[in-house]
Design an enzyme around this catalytic site. Structure first.
Site, mmCIF file in Angstrom:
data_model
loop_
_atom_site.group_PDB
_atom_site.id
_atom_site.type_symbol
_atom_site.label_atom_id
_atom_site.label_comp_id
_atom_site.label_asym_id
_atom_site.label_seq_id
_atom_site.Cartn_x
_atom_site.Cartn_y
_atom_site.Cartn_z
ATOM 1 N N ARG A 27 27.556 50.775 75.548
ATOM 2 C CA ARG A 27 27.297 49.335 75.623
ATOM 3 C C ARG A 27 27.708 48.774 76.989
ATOM 4 O O ARG A 27 27.020 47.911 77.542
ATOM 5 C CB ARG A 27 28.010 48.605 74.478
ATOM 6 C CG ARG A 27 27.508 47.194 74.290
ATOM 7 C CD ARG A 27 28.019 46.573 73.018
ATOM 8 N NE ARG A 27 29.472 46.499 72.987
ATOM 9 C CZ ARG A 27 30.188 46.138 71.922
ATOM 10 N NH1 ARG A 27 29.581 45.815 70.787
ATOM 11 N NH2 ARG A 27 31.504 46.091 71.980
ATOM 12 N N LYS A 37 27.887 42.314 76.798
ATOM 13 C CA LYS A 37 29.233 41.773 76.720
ATOM 14 C C LYS A 37 29.645 41.330 78.124
ATOM 15 O O LYS A 37 30.364 42.047 78.842
ATOM 16 C CB LYS A 37 30.170 42.829 76.135
ATOM 17 C CG LYS A 37 31.308 42.251 75.334
ATOM 18 C CD LYS A 37 31.884 43.262 74.379
ATOM 19 C CE LYS A 37 33.245 42.861 73.882
ATOM 20 N NZ LYS A 37 33.315 41.564 73.210
ATOM 21 N N GLU A 49 25.397 34.506 65.634
ATOM 22 C CA GLU A 49 26.730 35.100 65.462
ATOM 23 C C GLU A 49 27.777 34.050 65.779
ATOM 24 O O GLU A 49 27.454 32.884 65.986
ATOM 25 C CB GLU A 49 26.880 36.350 66.323
ATOM 26 C CG GLU A 49 26.708 36.137 67.802
ATOM 27 C CD GLU A 49 26.936 37.403 68.614
ATOM 28 O OE1 GLU A 49 27.721 38.267 68.197
ATOM 29 O OE2 GLU A 49 26.349 37.514 69.701
#
Ligand code: PLP
Ligand code: COI
Length: 341
Positions: free
Chosen positions: A82, A184, A220
């Site tokens: 990620r 992220k 989210e």
């Protein structure tokens, strides 16, 4: 090995300086050999790209002490992957995935005295991150970077531990279609600070963000994905290109299917459906699974039948199974647990 004198049972989710951290620098197109250092400070130019244009990405994962006293890390290869995806989207060099896992291993080993003992409820949170470090004044990517990993022992992310949370439907958006919600990057969190401070001031624990384009679908929270349980025990999670692909959520969907024999669905979840769900939880490395009891939407409340006292029964089973795997009480799927020798 002697553990540090820390009140493990009463730790919150905060920063405690540990002994060693890992640093590798990217200069002239190459990553340097990583080193462990005791220096917890960073010196850089006032004009560093990270300070002017927020070119920074990060990860979060945890090390645990298992029931039989081993130290393990949960699926670090997925965090490596990620971070590499985040780097590509942010015009940063990829830190090699195998080296990422080695760096995590070295940091855990060097700070073994800070890994909370089994049964305390605390864990060692690892924070790998990367940023553009050289001066940049026109808007463009840096060409020098640092990759670092530090760690800190932590307790529950939400005060009150397993007590159900009250979430507010935010008036702010988190991520645009075709934006950066799926990586992220620090910038996704910078823009959430005003929203989280506002929610806290109003007495809510977290925000629920809806899709920015239509405001009809659940995305989210600021730091976790959603899981819902239907009245007939199906586990449902929102599918969207603008949410972070949570490693905890992906693991829980496998746990639900393969360990608990539940049906699972990753699909668009409309806000209008929420009133029909039996349970709701937030899932993430920091959040683990934190139950949601109530969602507040501009004067209307959606109260889940699981209530405000304890986790719903399916959420509880998911929690017990996932933490059982992480703490070595249950056998893990192949490749999920990395033992730190
Ligand atoms: N969503 C956001 C916005 C997050 O910051 C996090 C935390 O990492 C998650 C979801 C959960 O992801 P993971 O389970 O990989 O920690
Ligand atoms: C994590 O769960 O690792 C995160 O990065 C979320 C953050 C809100 C602490």
């Amino acid at each position: 090995m002697e553990k540090k004198n820390i009140d493990w049972e009463n730790l919150g989710f905060g920063y405690i300086k540990t002994d060693k951290r890992y640093v590798s620098k990217y200069v002239d197109g190459k990553w340097s050999d990583g080193v462990l250092t005791e220096d917890d400070t960073i010196t850089m130019s006032e004009c560093a790209c990270v300070l002017q244009y927020a070119q920074t990405i990060f990860e979060g994962l945890k090390a645990y002490t298992t029931q039989d006293g081993k130290i393990v890390v949960f699926r670090p290869d997925l965090n490596a992957q990620r971070l590499a995806n985040s780097a590509r989207r942010m015009e940063m060099p990829v830190f090699p995935e195998e080296k990422f896992v080695e760096a995590v291993e070295q940091v855990v080993k060097a700070n073994a005295a800070f890994v909370p003992p089994y049964g305390t409820g605390a864990t060692l949170y690892l924070r790998p991150y990367m940023f553009g470090s050289n001066p940049v004044i026109g808007v463009k990517p840096a060409d020098e970077f640092e990759f670092r990993v530090f760690c800190t022992p932590v307790g529950p992310y939400f005060k009150g531990g397993a007590k159900p949370l009250t979430i507010k439907v935010s008036d702010f958006d988190r991520a645009a279609p075709h934006g950066t919600g799926f990586i992220k990057a620090g910038l996704n969190y910078a823009m959430s600070l005003h929203a989280i401070v506002t929610a806290h001031k109003e007495g809510f624990d977290e925000n629920m963000y809806l899709d920015a384009a239509t405001r009809t679908k659940v995305e989210e929270t600021g730091g976790a994905n959603f899981l819902f349980v239907t009245k007939d025990n199906k586990v449902v999670t929102p599918k969207s290109d603008s949410i972070l692909p949570s490693i905890t959520r992906r693991s829980l969907m496998t746990v639900a299917k393969d360990y608990l024999g539940l049906e699972v669905e990753e699909r668009e979840v409309y806000f209008s459906e929420l009133k029909d769900f039996a349970e709701c939880g937030l899932c993430g490395t920091a959040a683990v699974i934190s139950p949601v009891g109530k969602i507040y939407d501009h004067g209307n409340e959606i109260c889940f039948p699981s209530g405000m006292e304890k986790m719903g029964p399916v959420t509880q089973k998911l929690y017990d199974t996932l933490t059982g795997i992480q703490m070595g009480r249950l056998e893990a799927p192949e490749g999920w647990i990395k033992v730190i020798e």
